[in-house]
Design a protein around this motif. Structure first.
Motif, mmCIF file in Angstrom:
data_model
loop_
_atom_site.group_PDB
_atom_site.id
_atom_site.type_symbol
_atom_site.label_atom_id
_atom_site.label_comp_id
_atom_site.label_asym_id
_atom_site.label_seq_id
_atom_site.Cartn_x
_atom_site.Cartn_y
_atom_site.Cartn_z
ATOM 1 N N LYS A 1 0.708 -1.335 -0.050
ATOM 2 C CA LYS A 1 -0.051 -0.001 0.048
ATOM 3 C C LYS A 1 0.910 1.343 -0.064
ATOM 4 O O LYS A 1 0.687 2.334 -0.578
ATOM 5 N N SER A 2 1.856 1.067 0.841
ATOM 6 C CA SER A 2 2.718 2.393 0.726
ATOM 7 C C SER A 2 3.549 2.637 -0.476
ATOM 8 O O SER A 2 3.492 3.777 -1.179
ATOM 9 N N ALA A 3 4.029 1.527 -1.131
ATOM 10 C CA ALA A 3 4.781 1.727 -2.517
ATOM 11 C C ALA A 3 3.699 2.015 -3.300
ATOM 12 O O ALA A 3 3.930 2.844 -4.399
ATOM 13 N N THR A 4 2.434 1.669 -3.417
ATOM 14 C CA THR A 4 1.645 1.847 -4.442
ATOM 15 C C THR A 4 0.982 3.526 -4.264
ATOM 16 O O THR A 4 1.035 4.174 -5.364
ATOM 17 N N ALA A 5 0.910 4.073 -3.085
ATOM 18 C CA ALA A 5 0.607 5.196 -3.094
ATOM 19 C C ALA A 5 2.012 6.219 -3.404
ATOM 20 O O ALA A 5 1.650 7.153 -3.975
ATOM 21 N N TYR A 6 3.186 5.641 -3.216
ATOM 22 C CA TYR A 6 4.334 6.484 -3.840
ATOM 23 C C TYR A 6 4.423 6.292 -5.354
ATOM 24 O O TYR A 6 4.660 7.182 -6.184
ATOM 25 N N ALA A 7 4.005 5.337 -5.936
ATOM 26 C CA ALA A 7 4.105 5.091 -7.399
ATOM 27 C C ALA A 7 2.839 6.084 -7.949
ATOM 28 O O ALA A 7 3.239 6.926 -9.062
ATOM 29 N N ASN A 8 1.920 6.345 -7.288
ATOM 30 C CA ASN A 8 0.788 7.111 -7.822
ATOM 31 C C ASN A 8 1.292 8.394 -7.740
ATOM 32 O O ASN A 8 0.854 9.198 -8.635
#
Length: 111
Positions: A50-57
Motif C-alpha cells: 500500500k505504501s509503495a502504491t501510494a508512492y507510485a501514484n
C-alpha cells in the motif's frame, strides 16, 4: 477395614487420560502461533504494498517515461510513505510499473 487409596490401574488410567489431553492442547497451541506468524507477515507485506502504491501514484508522471522503476524500502521511508522503526523494510526491493493501457501503476515486491 477398607483401604482409602487408589489402585495402580486407576492411577495409570488417570495418567494416560491427562497425557492425551496435554498432547491435544499442545498441538492446538502450536498451530495458533504458526498462524499468528503468517498473519503478521501478510500484514507487513500489505503495508509495504500500500505504501509503495501510494508512492507510485505520486510519481505516476515520471513512471510514464520510465515504465519500470526499481526502489528499495528506504526510499519509501525517506519519502515519508512508510514508517520503518524496526528497519525491516530498509533493503526490500520493489518494482514500480506503469501500465499505459489502463493508466494505472502496479507494485511487485522482489524477494
Amino acid at each position: 477395614m477398607k483401604n482409602k487409596g487408589y489402585t495402580i490401574p486407576e492411577l495409570i488410567v488417570v495418567i494416560v487420560v491427562v497425557g492425551i489431553f496435554s498432547v491435544i492442547a499442545i498441538n492446538k497451541a502450536s498451530y495458533a502461533f504458526v498462524d499468528t506468524d503468517a498473519i503478521g507477515e501478510q500484514t507487513e507485506k500489505m503495508i509495504l504494498i500500500k505504501s509503495a502504491t501510494a508512492y507510485a501514484n505520486s510519481i505516476k508522471e515520471e513512471l510514464k517515461s520510465d515504465v519500470d522503476r526499481y526502489i528499495i524500502g528506504r526510499d519509501l521511508v525517506e519519502a515519508d510513505y512508510l514508517i520503518d522503526d524496526d528497519h525491516i523494510y530498509t533493503n526490500v526491493k520493489i518494482k514500480l510499473s506503469y501500465h499505459s493501457d489502463t493508466d494505472t501503476v502496479s507494485v511487485d515486491i522482489l524477494d
